[in-house]
Every structure is written in C-alpha cells, then in structure tokens.
Design a protein around this motif. Structure first.
Motif, PDB file in Angstrom:
ATOM      1  N   ILE A  26       0.836  -1.207   0.000  1.00  0.00           N
ATOM      2  CA  ILE A  26       0.000   0.000   0.000  1.00  0.00           C
ATOM      3  C   ILE A  26       0.866   1.250   0.000  1.00  0.00           C
ATOM      4  O   ILE A  26       0.637   2.195  -0.764  1.00  0.00           O
ATOM      5  N   LEU A  27       1.902   1.253   0.850  1.00  0.00           N
ATOM      6  CA  LEU A  27       2.788   2.425   0.909  1.00  0.00           C
ATOM      7  C   LEU A  27       3.545   2.613  -0.400  1.00  0.00           C
ATOM      8  O   LEU A  27       3.810   3.749  -0.822  1.00  0.00           O
ATOM      9  N   LEU A  28       3.887   1.499  -1.049  1.00  0.00           N
ATOM     10  CA  LEU A  28       4.591   1.593  -2.322  1.00  0.00           C
ATOM     11  C   LEU A  28       3.713   2.260  -3.381  1.00  0.00           C
ATOM     12  O   LEU A  28       4.178   3.102  -4.156  1.00  0.00           O
ATOM     13  N   ILE A  29       2.426   1.894  -3.383  1.00  0.00           N
ATOM     14  CA  ILE A  29       1.490   2.510  -4.327  1.00  0.00           C
ATOM     15  C   ILE A  29       1.317   3.999  -4.023  1.00  0.00           C
ATOM     16  O   ILE A  29       1.382   4.849  -4.921  1.00  0.00           O
ATOM     17  N   ILE A  30       1.118   4.330  -2.726  1.00  0.00           N
ATOM     18  CA  ILE A  30       0.944   5.728  -2.326  1.00  0.00           C
ATOM     19  C   ILE A  30       2.188   6.549  -2.668  1.00  0.00           C
ATOM     20  O   ILE A  30       2.099   7.655  -3.222  1.00  0.00           O
ATOM     21  N   GLY A  31       3.352   6.012  -2.361  1.00  0.00           N
ATOM     22  CA  GLY A  31       4.589   6.725  -2.653  1.00  0.00           C
ATOM     23  C   GLY A  31       4.784   6.973  -4.138  1.00  0.00           C
ATOM     24  O   GLY A  31       5.212   8.061  -4.548  1.00  0.00           O
ATOM     25  N   THR A  32       4.432   5.961  -4.959  1.00  0.00           N
ATOM     26  CA  THR A  32       4.569   6.117  -6.415  1.00  0.00           C
ATOM     27  C   THR A  32       3.635   7.199  -6.943  1.00  0.00           C
ATOM     28  O   THR A  32       4.031   8.038  -7.768  1.00  0.00           O
ATOM     29  N   VAL A  33       2.379   7.170  -6.446  1.00  0.00           N
ATOM     30  CA  VAL A  33       1.400   8.171  -6.884  1.00  0.00           C
ATOM     31  C   VAL A  33       1.859   9.578  -6.514  1.00  0.00           C
ATOM     32  O   VAL A  33       1.845  10.500  -7.349  1.00  0.00           O
ATOM     33  N   TYR A  34       2.298   9.755  -5.265  1.00  0.00           N
ATOM     34  CA  TYR A  34       2.742  11.092  -4.823  1.00  0.00           C
ATOM     35  C   TYR A  34       3.997  11.538  -5.563  1.00  0.00           C
ATOM     36  O   TYR A  34       4.178  12.728  -5.843  1.00  0.00           O
ATOM     37  N   PHE A  35       4.864  10.579  -5.880  1.00  0.00           N
ATOM     38  CA  PHE A  35       6.084  10.944  -6.603  1.00  0.00           C
ATOM     39  C   PHE A  35       5.747  11.501  -7.986  1.00  0.00           C
ATOM     40  O   PHE A  35       6.255  12.553  -8.378  1.00  0.00           O
ATOM     41  N   PHE A  36       4.867  10.803  -8.714  1.00  0.00           N
ATOM     42  CA  PHE A  36       4.522  11.269 -10.059  1.00  0.00           C
ATOM     43  C   PHE A  36       3.696  12.553 -10.013  1.00  0.00           C
ATOM     44  O   PHE A  36       3.802  13.403 -10.902  1.00  0.00           O
ATOM     45  N   MET A  37       2.858  12.709  -8.964  1.00  0.00           N
ATOM     46  CA  MET A  37       2.139  13.970  -8.792  1.00  0.00           C
ATOM     47  C   MET A  37       3.123  15.108  -8.561  1.00  0.00           C
ATOM     48  O   MET A  37       2.969  16.217  -9.105  1.00  0.00           O
ATOM     49  N   ALA A 226       4.117  20.545  -5.108  1.00  0.00           N
ATOM     50  CA  ALA A 226       5.083  19.526  -5.525  1.00  0.00           C
ATOM     51  C   ALA A 226       6.084  19.238  -4.409  1.00  0.00           C
ATOM     52  O   ALA A 226       6.450  18.080  -4.172  1.00  0.00           O
ATOM     53  N   MET A 227       6.542  20.281  -3.704  1.00  0.00           N
ATOM     54  CA  MET A 227       7.481  20.092  -2.609  1.00  0.00           C
ATOM     55  C   MET A 227       6.853  19.255  -1.497  1.00  0.00           C
ATOM     56  O   MET A 227       7.500  18.353  -0.939  1.00  0.00           O
ATOM     57  N   GLU A 228       5.599  19.539  -1.185  1.00  0.00           N
ATOM     58  CA  GLU A 228       4.908  18.774  -0.146  1.00  0.00           C
ATOM     59  C   GLU A 228       4.748  17.316  -0.576  1.00  0.00           C
ATOM     60  O   GLU A 228       4.901  16.400   0.241  1.00  0.00           O
ATOM     61  N   GLN A 229       4.444  17.116  -1.859  1.00  0.00           N
ATOM     62  CA  GLN A 229       4.260  15.750  -2.347  1.00  0.00           C
ATOM     63  C   GLN A 229       5.580  14.973  -2.333  1.00  0.00           C
ATOM     64  O   GLN A 229       5.600  13.775  -2.049  1.00  0.00           O
ATOM     65  N   THR A 233       6.479  11.622  -0.261  1.00  0.00           N
ATOM     66  CA  THR A 233       7.157  10.488  -0.897  1.00  0.00           C
ATOM     67  C   THR A 233       8.379  10.064  -0.087  1.00  0.00           C
ATOM     68  O   THR A 233       8.637   8.861   0.097  1.00  0.00           O
ATOM     69  N   GLY A 234       9.146  11.044   0.410  1.00  0.00           N
ATOM     70  CA  GLY A 234      10.317  10.735   1.235  1.00  0.00           C
ATOM     71  C   GLY A 234       9.935  10.032   2.518  1.00  0.00           C
ATOM     72  O   GLY A 234      10.610   9.078   2.942  1.00  0.00           O
ATOM     73  N   ALA A 235       8.847  10.512   3.157  1.00  0.00           N
ATOM     74  CA  ALA A 235       8.391   9.884   4.397  1.00  0.00           C
ATOM     75  C   ALA A 235       7.942   8.449   4.134  1.00  0.00           C
ATOM     76  O   ALA A 235       8.225   7.537   4.931  1.00  0.00           O
ATOM     77  N   VAL A 236       7.230   8.246   3.036  1.00  0.00           N
ATOM     78  CA  VAL A 236       6.785   6.895   2.679  1.00  0.00           C
ATOM     79  C   VAL A 236       7.987   5.990   2.425  1.00  0.00           C
ATOM     80  O   VAL A 236       8.021   4.829   2.851  1.00  0.00           O
ATOM     81  N   LEU A 237       8.996   6.522   1.738  1.00  0.00           N
ATOM     82  CA  LEU A 237      10.191   5.730   1.447  1.00  0.00           C
ATOM     83  C   LEU A 237      10.910   5.331   2.734  1.00  0.00           C
ATOM     84  O   LEU A 237      11.362   4.176   2.872  1.00  0.00           O
ATOM     85  N   ALA A 238      11.029   6.274   3.684  1.00  0.00           N
ATOM     86  CA  ALA A 238      11.678   5.966   4.956  1.00  0.00           C
ATOM     87  C   ALA A 238      10.900   4.884   5.712  1.00  0.00           C
ATOM     88  O   ALA A 238      11.486   3.954   6.289  1.00  0.00           O
ATOM     89  N   THR A 239       9.565   5.002   5.704  1.00  0.00           N
ATOM     90  CA  THR A 239       8.727   4.000   6.367  1.00  0.00           C
ATOM     91  C   THR A 239       8.892   2.639   5.709  1.00  0.00           C
ATOM     92  O   THR A 239       8.950   1.600   6.387  1.00  0.00           O
ATOM     93  N   LEU A 240       8.964   2.625   4.380  1.00  0.00           N
ATOM     94  CA  LEU A 240       9.148   1.366   3.653  1.00  0.00           C
ATOM     95  C   LEU A 240      10.466   0.698   4.057  1.00  0.00           C
ATOM     96  O   LEU A 240      10.512  -0.531   4.245  1.00  0.00           O
ATOM     97  N   ILE A 241      11.526   1.483   4.170  1.00  0.00           N
ATOM     98  CA  ILE A 241      12.822   0.920   4.551  1.00  0.00           C
ATOM     99  C   ILE A 241      12.749   0.278   5.930  1.00  0.00           C
ATOM    100  O   ILE A 241      13.254  -0.841   6.152  1.00  0.00           O
ATOM    101  N   ILE A 242      12.089   0.971   6.876  1.00  0.00           N
ATOM    102  CA  ILE A 242      11.942   0.432   8.230  1.00  0.00           C
ATOM    103  C   ILE A 242      11.142  -0.860   8.217  1.00  0.00           C
ATOM    104  O   ILE A 242      11.509  -1.862   8.857  1.00  0.00           O
ATOM    105  N   LEU A 243      10.039  -0.879   7.459  1.00  0.00           N
ATOM    106  CA  LEU A 243       9.190  -2.072   7.410  1.00  0.00           C
ATOM    107  C   LEU A 243       9.913  -3.245   6.756  1.00  0.00           C
ATOM    108  O   LEU A 243       9.787  -4.397   7.191  1.00  0.00           O
ATOM    109  N   VAL A 244      10.668  -2.955   5.709  1.00  0.00           N
ATOM    110  CA  VAL A 244      11.429  -4.026   5.047  1.00  0.00           C
ATOM    111  C   VAL A 244      12.476  -4.600   5.997  1.00  0.00           C
ATOM    112  O   VAL A 244      12.685  -5.838   6.051  1.00  0.00           O
ATOM    113  N   LEU A 245      13.127  -3.736   6.769  1.00  0.00           N
ATOM    114  CA  LEU A 245      14.096  -4.227   7.751  1.00  0.00           C
ATOM    115  C   LEU A 245      13.423  -5.107   8.802  1.00  0.00           C
ATOM    116  O   LEU A 245      13.964  -6.148   9.206  1.00  0.00           O
TER     117      LEU A 245
END
Length: 266
Positions: A26-37, A226-229, A233-245
């Motif tokens: 779910i976070l991967l999808i959200i992060g991808t959407v926000y990145f392209f936005m 765009a900066m907020e998005q 995306t950065g916050a989602v990426l950091a969360t993803l790294i923690i969850l993967v670990l």
C-alpha cells in the motif's frame, strides 16, 4: 504450555509478516502516486499569456438584446503583414475601408449626409482612431489587434445585414438612399456606432486577463504542492525501509527457529 506458546508465537510472526507485506504494498502505491504527482506539478507551467488571442464580440440585434451576449472564437492567423512606421493602422487599411463602406449608408439615410467623401473621411478617422486607441490603451499584441479588427469587420457586417433587411435601400447606391427623418433610435446609435463592440471587447479582454491570472496562480500553487508531495514520498520511502528491515528481521528469526527445531529433532 510451552508448546502452545511456541505455536502462538509462530502464528503471530507469520501473520505479522503478511500484514507488513500488505502495508509495504500500500505504501509503495501511495509513494509512487505522490512521486509522479510531484513530478507533474514541478514541471507544470502556464499555457496561456496576456498577449494570446481571445474571443471577440458579435453583433446582437435589438430583438435579441435580452439574450446572453454571443461571442465568436477568432481563428489565429499565421500570415504576417508589414506595418507602416508612419501609420500603424495602414496595415488594416482594407478592413477599415470595408467597415466605413458599411457605415456610410446609415449616415446618409438617417443623418442626411450628402457629402459622401467628407463622410467617408470622417468615418475612416473615427474607425482608425478607435482601433489605434484601443490597441495602445490595452497594449495589445499584433495577434490580438488582428483578431480585434477581424472581429470588428464581422460585427459591422452583421449590423449592416440586420438593418438592410429592414431598410432595403441601404444595400444600394448611396445616391438612391432615401432620407429618414428623426429616427431617434438610429440617431442615438450613430453617435458612437461602434461603442457596443468596444464595451463587449473590454469585458472579454478582462475575462481573458482574469483567466490568465487564475492559471498563473494555479501553476504557482501546483509548484508549491510539488514540494509537499515529494516530502510525503520521502516519508513513505523511509517508512518502507523500516518495514522491510522488520520483515528481514522476522524472516531471519524464523529461519533460525526452524534450524534450531531441526537440530533438536535430530
């Protein structure tokens, strides 16, 4: 009791990994959407300018005056004309002459102007000054001036056609036009026959400017968003790294447990 706790721990760890996997997806999808936005809003730019072409007024007959004003879209022209340095309106001499030729019959019929040459010169100056003054006051681009003049030709042509149906001799030789005395409506119109066009032109121009300003404001807002998005995306990426670990830790722990159980079984 110990076996029960071991089974419960194994069940808990298995479902925890599955839940974490779902959250990662779910976070991967959200992060991808926000990145392209964010990318889209970063490169968003204004598509229209104040100097762009806009809609020109159209003549509205008196019996349709209560209806909403109609407007016609003027097509952008790709042809370029050479301007006279002495007289910027010389570029539109043919159009001005056409407008004057359609206005003269009204002055002959309702104002009894019998000096045709004098009337033509007076109207030529009137039309030319109107065009030049409007172009200068609003700092119009060449394209806008061309659209404005073409729109004025169409407006006067519709004006002429409407009244030519009511007064057939308007569409004939000037010498054959019969004088109509004290037609107050027409006399009032002929004081400034082009005023309705310029009034609507100014309204359309203001609407065009407002549209451009609104677009500029929206683009600036998108660029800021765009900066907020990207931050999301950065916050989602950091969360993803923690969850993967965490998933790797659970997986490693599960492998160690199975290895220990296997050795005990032997």
């Amino acid at each position: 009791m110990g076996k029960f706790l071991d089974n419960f721990e194994s069940w808990f760890l298995n479902y925890t990994r599955r839940i974490l996997s779902l959250i990662v997806l779910i976070l991967l999808i959200i992060g991808t959407v926000y990145f392209f936005m964010g990318v889209t809003n970063t490169f968003d730019s204004v598509n229209s300018e104040r100097t762009d072409s806009f809609e020109m007024p159209q003549y509205i007959p008196p019996d349709e005056a209560k209806q909403d004003a109609k407007i016609i879209s003027k097509t952008q022209s790709n042809s370029e004309k050479n301007k006279s340095e002495l007289n910027p309106m010389a570029e539109y001499k043919d159009e001005i002459d056409e407008i004057v030729e359609m206005l003269i019959p009204f002055f002959v019929k309702f104002r009894d102007e019998t000096n045709f040459l004098s009337t033509k010169q007076m109207l030529t100056n009137y039309v030319s000054n109107n065009i030049e003054t409007t172009a200068d006051n609003y700092n119009l681009s060449d394209e806008q001036i061309e659209d404005m003049v073409d729109g004025l030709v169409d407006y006067v042509s519709d004006f002429f056609d409407y009244y030519a149906e009511k007064f057939s001799d308007l569409d004939g030789e000037l010498e054959n036009i019969s004088y109509v005395k004290d037609n107050k409506i027409m006399l009032d119109i002929l004081v400034h026959p082009l005023n309705p066009y310029w009034d609507q032109f100014q309204k359309n121009l203001n609407e065009h400017y407002k549209s451009v300003n609104d677009e500029i404001t929206q683009v600036k807002l998108n660029n800021t968003n765009a900066m907020e998005q990207f931050m999301v995306t950065g916050a989602v990426l950091a969360t993803l790294i923690i969850l993967v670990l965490l998933m790797l830790i659970f997986k490693a722990e599960n492998s160690l447990r199975r290895s220990a159980d296997s050795r005990e079984a032997k």
